[in-house]
Design an enzyme around this catalytic site. Structure first.
Site, PDB file in Angstrom:
ATOM      1  CB  SER A  19      -0.859   0.019   1.261  1.00 57.58           C
ATOM      2  OG  SER A  19      -1.421   1.298   1.469  1.00 57.58           O
ATOM      3  CE1 TYR A  70      -4.191  -2.150   4.894  1.00 56.61           C
ATOM      4  CE2 TYR A  70      -3.384   0.081   4.492  1.00 56.61           C
ATOM      5  CZ  TYR A  70      -3.854  -1.126   4.014  1.00 56.61           C
ATOM      6  OH  TYR A  70      -3.982  -1.324   2.664  1.00 56.61           O
TER       7      TYR A  70
HETATM    8  N1  LIG Z   1      -8.541  -0.523  -1.640  1.00 59.58           N
HETATM    9  C1  LIG Z   1      -7.494   0.268  -1.448  1.00 59.58           C
HETATM   10  O1  LIG Z   1      -7.582   1.508  -1.520  1.00 59.58           O
HETATM   11  C2  LIG Z   1      -6.138  -0.320  -1.183  1.00 59.58           C
HETATM   12  C3  LIG Z   1      -5.035   0.546  -1.184  1.00 59.58           C
HETATM   13  C4  LIG Z   1      -3.773   0.023  -0.927  1.00 59.58           C
HETATM   14  C5  LIG Z   1      -3.614  -1.327  -0.691  1.00 59.58           C
HETATM   15  N2  LIG Z   1      -4.714  -2.157  -0.678  1.00 59.58           N
HETATM   16  C6  LIG Z   1      -4.473  -3.557  -0.400  1.00 59.58           C
HETATM   17  O2  LIG Z   1      -5.090  -4.344  -1.395  1.00 59.58           O
HETATM   18  C7  LIG Z   1      -5.400  -5.625  -0.857  1.00 59.58           C
HETATM   19  C8  LIG Z   1      -6.834  -5.965  -1.221  1.00 59.58           C
HETATM   20  O3  LIG Z   1      -7.678  -5.006  -0.595  1.00 59.58           O
HETATM   21  P1  LIG Z   1      -9.120  -4.626  -1.187  1.00 59.58           P
HETATM   22  O4  LIG Z   1      -9.200  -3.155  -1.185  1.00 59.58           O
HETATM   23  O5  LIG Z   1      -9.390  -5.387  -2.405  1.00 59.58           O
HETATM   24  O6  LIG Z   1     -10.003  -5.140   0.041  1.00 59.58           O
HETATM   25  P2  LIG Z   1     -11.428  -5.862   0.091  1.00 59.58           P
HETATM   26  O7  LIG Z   1     -12.263  -5.429  -1.049  1.00 59.58           O
HETATM   27  O8  LIG Z   1     -11.890  -5.665   1.484  1.00 59.58           O
HETATM   28  O9  LIG Z   1     -11.042  -7.409  -0.141  1.00 59.58           O
HETATM   29  C9  LIG Z   1     -10.233  -8.046   0.799  1.00 59.58           C
HETATM   30  C10 LIG Z   1     -10.049  -9.491   0.404  1.00 59.58           C
HETATM   31  O10 LIG Z   1      -9.215 -10.108   1.400  1.00 59.58           O
HETATM   32  C11 LIG Z   1      -9.870 -11.280   1.880  1.00 59.58           C
HETATM   33  N3  LIG Z   1      -9.527 -11.479   3.281  1.00 59.58           N
HETATM   34  C12 LIG Z   1      -9.653 -10.617   4.315  1.00 59.58           C
HETATM   35  N4  LIG Z   1      -9.255 -11.194   5.446  1.00 59.58           N
HETATM   36  C13 LIG Z   1      -8.866 -12.458   5.135  1.00 59.58           C
HETATM   37  C14 LIG Z   1      -8.360 -13.550   5.862  1.00 59.58           C
HETATM   38  N5  LIG Z   1      -8.189 -13.509   7.206  1.00 59.58           N
HETATM   39  N6  LIG Z   1      -8.054 -14.688   5.215  1.00 59.58           N
HETATM   40  C15 LIG Z   1      -8.240 -14.783   3.874  1.00 59.58           C
HETATM   41  N7  LIG Z   1      -8.720 -13.784   3.121  1.00 59.58           N
HETATM   42  C16 LIG Z   1      -9.031 -12.639   3.750  1.00 59.58           C
HETATM   43  C17 LIG Z   1     -11.356 -11.042   1.658  1.00 59.58           C
HETATM   44  O11 LIG Z   1     -12.036 -12.272   1.478  1.00 59.58           O
HETATM   45  P3  LIG Z   1     -12.998 -12.929   2.591  1.00 59.58           P
HETATM   46  O12 LIG Z   1     -13.772 -11.828   3.210  1.00 59.58           O
HETATM   47  O13 LIG Z   1     -13.810 -13.910   1.806  1.00 59.58           O
HETATM   48  O14 LIG Z   1     -12.078 -13.609   3.539  1.00 59.58           O
HETATM   49  C18 LIG Z   1     -11.348 -10.265   0.344  1.00 59.58           C
HETATM   50  O15 LIG Z   1     -11.313 -11.149  -0.753  1.00 59.58           O
HETATM   51  C19 LIG Z   1      -5.145  -5.539   0.647  1.00 59.58           C
HETATM   52  O16 LIG Z   1      -3.905  -6.114   0.963  1.00 59.58           O
HETATM   53  C20 LIG Z   1      -5.089  -4.052   0.895  1.00 59.58           C
HETATM   54  O17 LIG Z   1      -4.304  -3.730   2.011  1.00 59.58           O
HETATM   55  C21 LIG Z   1      -5.961  -1.684  -0.911  1.00 59.58           C
END
Ligand SMILES: NC(=O)c1ccc[n+]([C@@H]2O[C@H](COP(=O)([O-])OP(=O)(O)OC[C@H]3O[C@@H](n4cnc5c(N)ncnc54)[C@H](OP(=O)(O)O)[C@@H]3O)[C@@H](O)[C@H]2O)c1
Length: 273
Positions: free
Chosen positions: A168, A179
């Site tokens: 991130s 985080y």
């Molecule tokens: N969105 C942003 O602005 C942003 C920015 C920078 C970095 N990121 C990074 O991008 C990645 C994806 O984030 P996102 O924004 O796509 O989030 P999201 O829409 O909330 O999706 C998160 C995913 O992680 C899975 N997950 C959460 N806890 C888990 C666990 N304990 N075991 C297995 N799977 C788990 C969830 O599946 P289940 O609920 O089915 O377990 C879901 O598929 C993360 O690492 C986040 O830090 C996001």
């Protein structure tokens, strides 16, 4: 020039109203850049993971998604045309059986995308020990030990693999939230592993997205209004999937140990800032 015809422009709900911010993004047409690669994507049940899984399948990869929600896994894997396995990243004891089963389903593993993550969005003053541990377990401890297990498979089987972490932009700057601290640690891990495994032909990189329209941020892809990003809008998961595809493909064969920050220079420390 000929490559121009390979560029597709996609408009997401353009110009509906003056208060709605939309985006015109550019992605490559799928061209089988990942043909023959077997890719495991953690957290493939939504957000960035889902967009990446869709893209990787379109690029010819065999993909396995995982997450905690068996219902979402069943629905999405059928729709995308990929394999799926339940996995809770906080349960390190489950990793051995998970990797064994993933290898069976895909016929091997060439790439691991450590995408799953959580953010509790707390302030420093309100961080609890439980919240701290939960974010560390999901964002750092889980990916650490899953990667360790997949590396063992790659080394034992002489697979010239590729590991991609989803870090991130928060890992790029000083932070006081768990985080951001987990993402800073991930960035260090990526560089260390890349150096350690380069002689084995295994590459390790990360993408570090800026604020993107997913469930984690609550920004909807029908209104990308987000003035804190330099481009005035949140990113779309598809934009991150595009960069991830390049990093998993052989076209990026000379790149390892890099954190590719995808935020239009937001975290660059310019001298005149
Ligand atoms: N969105 C942003 O602005 C942003 C920015 C920078 C970095 N990121 C990074 O991008 C990645 C994806 O984030 P996102 O924004 O796509 O989030 P999201 O829409 O909330 O999706 C998160 C995913 O992680 C899975 N997950 C959460 N806890 C888990 C666990 N304990 N075991 C297995 N799977 C788990 C969830 O599946 P289940 O609920 O089915 O377990 C879901 O598929 C993360 O690492 C986040 O830090 C996001």
């Amino acid at each position: 020039m000929s490559f121009i015809k390979d560029i597709v422009r996609r408009t997401i709900r353009a110009f509906q109203s003056p208060n709605i911010v939309t985006a015109q993004i550019v992605t490559q047409l799928p061209e089988m850049r990942l043909a023959g690669k077997r890719v495991v994507v953690t957290g493939g049940t939504g957000g960035l993971g889902e967009a990446m899984a869709r893209r990787f399948v379109a690029e010819g990869a065999g993909v396995l998604i995982c997450g905690r929600s068996e219902e979402k896994l069943a629905a999405l894997s059928g729709e995308i045309g990929c394999e799926a396995l339940p996995l809770d990243l906080t349960d390190v004891n489950a990793f051995d059986a998970f990797v064994t089963e993933a290898i069976k389903k895909l016929g091997g593993i060439d790439c691991l995308v450590n995408n799953a993550g959580i953010s509790l969005h707390e302030e420093f003053q309100t961080v609890t020990a439980e919240g701290f541990d939960c974010q560390v377990a999901t964002n750092l401890r889980g990916p650490f030990f899953l990667t360790q297990r997949v590396f063992k498979y790659m080394e034992d089987n002489k697979v010239k693999g590729n590991i991609l972490f989803v870090s991130s932009e928060t890992g790029e700057t000083a932070d006081i939230r768990p985080y951001g601290l987990t993402k800073a640690a991930v960035n260090s891990l990526v560089q260390g592993l890349a150096y350690l495994y380069a002689p084995h032909g295994i590459r390790v990189n990360a993408i570090a997205p800026g604020v993107t329209a997913t469930g984690m941020t609550g920004v909807s892809n029908t209104n990308l209004y987000y003035p804190a990003n330099p481009n005035g809008r949140a990113y779309l998961p598809e934009e991150m999937a595009e960069v991830a595809t390049f990093l998993l493909s052989d076209a990026s064969g000379c790149i390892s140990g890099q954190i590719v920050t995808c935020n239009n220079a937001k975290t660059v420390n310019a001298r005149w800032k």
